[in-house]
Design a protein around this motif. Structure first.
Motif, PDB file in Angstrom:
ATOM      1  N   VAL A  21       0.848  -1.196   0.000  1.00  0.00           N
ATOM      2  CA  VAL A  21       0.000   0.000   0.000  1.00  0.00           C
ATOM      3  C   VAL A  21       0.881   1.242   0.000  1.00  0.00           C
ATOM      4  O   VAL A  21       1.790   1.369   0.823  1.00  0.00           O
ATOM      5  CB  VAL A  21      -0.948   0.026   1.213  1.00  0.00           C
ATOM      6  N   LEU A  22       0.601   2.140  -0.945  1.00  0.00           N
ATOM      7  CA  LEU A  22       1.301   3.416  -1.038  1.00  0.00           C
ATOM      8  C   LEU A  22       0.334   4.534  -0.674  1.00  0.00           C
ATOM      9  O   LEU A  22      -0.772   4.597  -1.217  1.00  0.00           O
ATOM     10  CB  LEU A  22       1.817   3.653  -2.462  1.00  0.00           C
ATOM     11  N   ALA A  23       0.747   5.392   0.238  1.00  0.00           N
ATOM     12  CA  ALA A  23      -0.038   6.581   0.592  1.00  0.00           C
ATOM     13  C   ALA A  23       0.649   7.775  -0.056  1.00  0.00           C
ATOM     14  O   ALA A  23       1.819   8.050   0.213  1.00  0.00           O
ATOM     15  CB  ALA A  23      -0.091   6.756   2.103  1.00  0.00           C
ATOM     16  N   HIS A  24      -0.060   8.445  -0.950  1.00  0.00           N
ATOM     17  CA  HIS A  24       0.490   9.597  -1.662  1.00  0.00           C
ATOM     18  C   HIS A  24       0.018  10.878  -0.988  1.00  0.00           C
ATOM     19  O   HIS A  24      -1.163  11.014  -0.660  1.00  0.00           O
ATOM     20  CB  HIS A  24       0.009   9.601  -3.124  1.00  0.00           C
ATOM     21  N   GLY A  25       0.951  11.781  -0.797  1.00  0.00           N
ATOM     22  CA  GLY A  25       0.596  13.036  -0.165  1.00  0.00           C
ATOM     23  C   GLY A  25       1.518  14.156  -0.614  1.00  0.00           C
ATOM     24  O   GLY A  25       2.431  13.956  -1.401  1.00  0.00           O
ATOM     25  N   ALA A  26       1.257  15.329  -0.077  1.00  0.00           N
ATOM     26  CA  ALA A  26       2.071  16.497  -0.396  1.00  0.00           C
ATOM     27  C   ALA A  26       2.145  17.399   0.827  1.00  0.00           C
ATOM     28  O   ALA A  26       1.168  17.518   1.580  1.00  0.00           O
ATOM     29  CB  ALA A  26       1.482  17.266  -1.575  1.00  0.00           C
ATOM     30  N   ARG A  27       3.288  18.005   1.002  1.00  0.00           N
ATOM     31  CA  ARG A  27       3.449  18.968   2.094  1.00  0.00           C
ATOM     32  C   ARG A  27       2.855  20.294   1.650  1.00  0.00           C
ATOM     33  O   ARG A  27       3.146  20.798   0.576  1.00  0.00           O
ATOM     34  CB  ARG A  27       4.930  19.136   2.417  1.00  0.00           C
ATOM     35  N   ARG A  28       2.010  20.814   2.498  1.00  0.00           N
ATOM     36  CA  ARG A  28       1.404  22.125   2.246  1.00  0.00           C
ATOM     37  C   ARG A  28       1.582  22.940   3.514  1.00  0.00           C
ATOM     38  O   ARG A  28       0.868  22.746   4.498  1.00  0.00           O
ATOM     39  CB  ARG A  28      -0.066  21.988   1.902  1.00  0.00           C
ATOM     40  N   GLY A  29       2.586  23.804   3.518  1.00  0.00           N
ATOM     41  CA  GLY A  29       2.893  24.545   4.731  1.00  0.00           C
ATOM     42  C   GLY A  29       3.423  23.605   5.786  1.00  0.00           C
ATOM     43  O   GLY A  29       4.377  22.870   5.554  1.00  0.00           O
ATOM     44  N   ASP A  30       2.779  23.601   6.941  1.00  0.00           N
ATOM     45  CA  ASP A  30       3.215  22.767   8.056  1.00  0.00           C
ATOM     46  C   ASP A  30       2.485  21.439   8.151  1.00  0.00           C
ATOM     47  O   ASP A  30       2.629  20.721   9.142  1.00  0.00           O
ATOM     48  CB  ASP A  30       3.020  23.526   9.382  1.00  0.00           C
ATOM     49  N   VAL A  31       1.688  21.090   7.150  1.00  0.00           N
ATOM     50  CA  VAL A  31       0.931  19.839   7.204  1.00  0.00           C
ATOM     51  C   VAL A  31       1.181  18.995   5.957  1.00  0.00           C
ATOM     52  O   VAL A  31       1.587  19.501   4.920  1.00  0.00           O
ATOM     53  CB  VAL A  31      -0.597  20.091   7.349  1.00  0.00           C
ATOM     54  N   VAL A  32       0.913  17.706   6.085  1.00  0.00           N
ATOM     55  CA  VAL A  32       0.940  16.797   4.943  1.00  0.00           C
ATOM     56  C   VAL A  32      -0.500  16.440   4.608  1.00  0.00           C
ATOM     57  O   VAL A  32      -1.262  16.020   5.478  1.00  0.00           O
ATOM     58  CB  VAL A  32       1.747  15.516   5.244  1.00  0.00           C
ATOM     59  N   VAL A  33      -0.874  16.618   3.360  1.00  0.00           N
ATOM     60  CA  VAL A  33      -2.232  16.337   2.899  1.00  0.00           C
ATOM     61  C   VAL A  33      -2.232  15.003   2.152  1.00  0.00           C
ATOM     62  O   VAL A  33      -1.482  14.837   1.185  1.00  0.00           O
ATOM     63  CB  VAL A  33      -2.739  17.474   1.974  1.00  0.00           C
ATOM     64  N   LEU A  34      -3.031  14.041   2.629  1.00  0.00           N
ATOM     65  CA  LEU A  34      -3.168  12.754   1.960  1.00  0.00           C
ATOM     66  C   LEU A  34      -3.954  12.960   0.673  1.00  0.00           C
ATOM     67  O   LEU A  34      -5.070  13.480   0.688  1.00  0.00           O
ATOM     68  CB  LEU A  34      -3.888  11.751   2.863  1.00  0.00           C
ATOM     69  N   GLU A  35      -3.378  12.541  -0.444  1.00  0.00           N
ATOM     70  CA  GLU A  35      -4.028  12.710  -1.743  1.00  0.00           C
ATOM     71  C   GLU A  35      -4.598  11.417  -2.286  1.00  0.00           C
ATOM     72  O   GLU A  35      -5.407  11.438  -3.205  1.00  0.00           O
ATOM     73  CB  GLU A  35      -3.035  13.312  -2.738  1.00  0.00           C
ATOM     74  N   GLY A  36      -4.181  10.279  -1.748  1.00  0.00           N
ATOM     75  CA  GLY A  36      -4.745   9.024  -2.219  1.00  0.00           C
ATOM     76  C   GLY A  36      -3.932   7.820  -1.793  1.00  0.00           C
ATOM     77  O   GLY A  36      -2.809   7.950  -1.312  1.00  0.00           O
ATOM     78  N   LEU A  37      -4.530   6.645  -1.961  1.00  0.00           N
ATOM     79  CA  LEU A  37      -3.887   5.370  -1.667  1.00  0.00           C
ATOM     80  C   LEU A  37      -3.790   4.563  -2.945  1.00  0.00           C
ATOM     81  O   LEU A  37      -4.678   4.628  -3.808  1.00  0.00           O
ATOM     82  CB  LEU A  37      -4.683   4.577  -0.634  1.00  0.00           C
ATOM     83  N   GLU A  38      -2.725   3.808  -3.062  1.00  0.00           N
ATOM     84  CA  GLU A  38      -2.527   2.937  -4.224  1.00  0.00           C
ATOM     85  C   GLU A  38      -2.152   1.562  -3.713  1.00  0.00           C
ATOM     86  O   GLU A  38      -1.301   1.427  -2.838  1.00  0.00           O
ATOM     87  CB  GLU A  38      -1.414   3.511  -5.097  1.00  0.00           C
ATOM     88  N   ARG A  39      -2.795   0.531  -4.239  1.00  0.00           N
ATOM     89  CA  ARG A  39      -2.521  -0.849  -3.821  1.00  0.00           C
ATOM     90  C   ARG A  39      -1.844  -1.592  -4.970  1.00  0.00           C
ATOM     91  O   ARG A  39      -2.354  -1.592  -6.085  1.00  0.00           O
ATOM     92  CB  ARG A  39      -3.816  -1.536  -3.423  1.00  0.00           C
ATOM     93  N   LEU A  40      -0.721  -2.227  -4.653  1.00  0.00           N
ATOM     94  CA  LEU A  40       0.038  -2.980  -5.659  1.00  0.00           C
ATOM     95  C   LEU A  40       0.012  -4.450  -5.271  1.00  0.00           C
ATOM     96  O   LEU A  40       0.383  -4.819  -4.153  1.00  0.00           O
ATOM     97  CB  LEU A  40       1.478  -2.463  -5.727  1.00  0.00           C
ATOM     98  N   LEU A  41      -0.433  -5.292  -6.193  1.00  0.00           N
ATOM     99  CA  LEU A  41      -0.668  -6.702  -5.877  1.00  0.00           C
ATOM    100  C   LEU A  41       0.522  -7.611  -6.147  1.00  0.00           C
ATOM    101  O   LEU A  41       0.507  -8.775  -5.739  1.00  0.00           O
ATOM    102  CB  LEU A  41      -1.879  -7.215  -6.655  1.00  0.00           C
ATOM    103  N   THR A  42       1.555  -7.115  -6.849  1.00  0.00           N
ATOM    104  CA  THR A  42       2.704  -7.965  -7.191  1.00  0.00           C
ATOM    105  C   THR A  42       4.005  -7.190  -7.020  1.00  0.00           C
ATOM    106  O   THR A  42       4.020  -5.948  -7.027  1.00  0.00           O
ATOM    107  CB  THR A  42       2.625  -8.449  -8.653  1.00  0.00           C
ATOM    108  N   LEU A  43       5.102  -7.938  -6.904  1.00  0.00           N
ATOM    109  CA  LEU A  43       6.418  -7.291  -6.855  1.00  0.00           C
ATOM    110  C   LEU A  43       6.738  -6.613  -8.185  1.00  0.00           C
ATOM    111  O   LEU A  43       7.398  -5.574  -8.212  1.00  0.00           O
ATOM    112  CB  LEU A  43       7.491  -8.317  -6.498  1.00  0.00           C
TER     113      LEU A  43
END
Length: 65
Positions: A21-43
């Motif tokens: 599971v990958l959690a994608h986000g971005a720093r905006r000022g002093d906080v990190v905003v979660l932009e989405g999750l990505e699930r990878l089923l294989t290596l």
């Protein structure tokens, strides 16, 4: 400027029941905003994701046992 951040939970060999599971986000000022999750089923899918162009900073939870 937005800083791309990725958090990765890689706690076992990936399966449909327990994907990487990958959690994608971005720093905006002093906080990190979660932009989405990505699930990878294989290596292979994880390798393809790592090969994508772009700059990011990541934190990884990986097994060492």
């Amino acid at each position: 400027m937005s800083h791309r951040l990725v958090g990765c939970d890689f706690s076992s060999s990936p399966t449909k029941r327990k994907p990487i599971v990958l959690a994608h986000g971005a720093r905006r000022g002093d906080v990190v905003v979660l932009e989405g999750l990505e699930r990878l089923l294989t290596l292979d899918a994880f390798g393809q994701w790592l090969a994508r162009p772009g700059e990011w900073v990541g934190g990884f939870d990986v097994p060492f046992g």
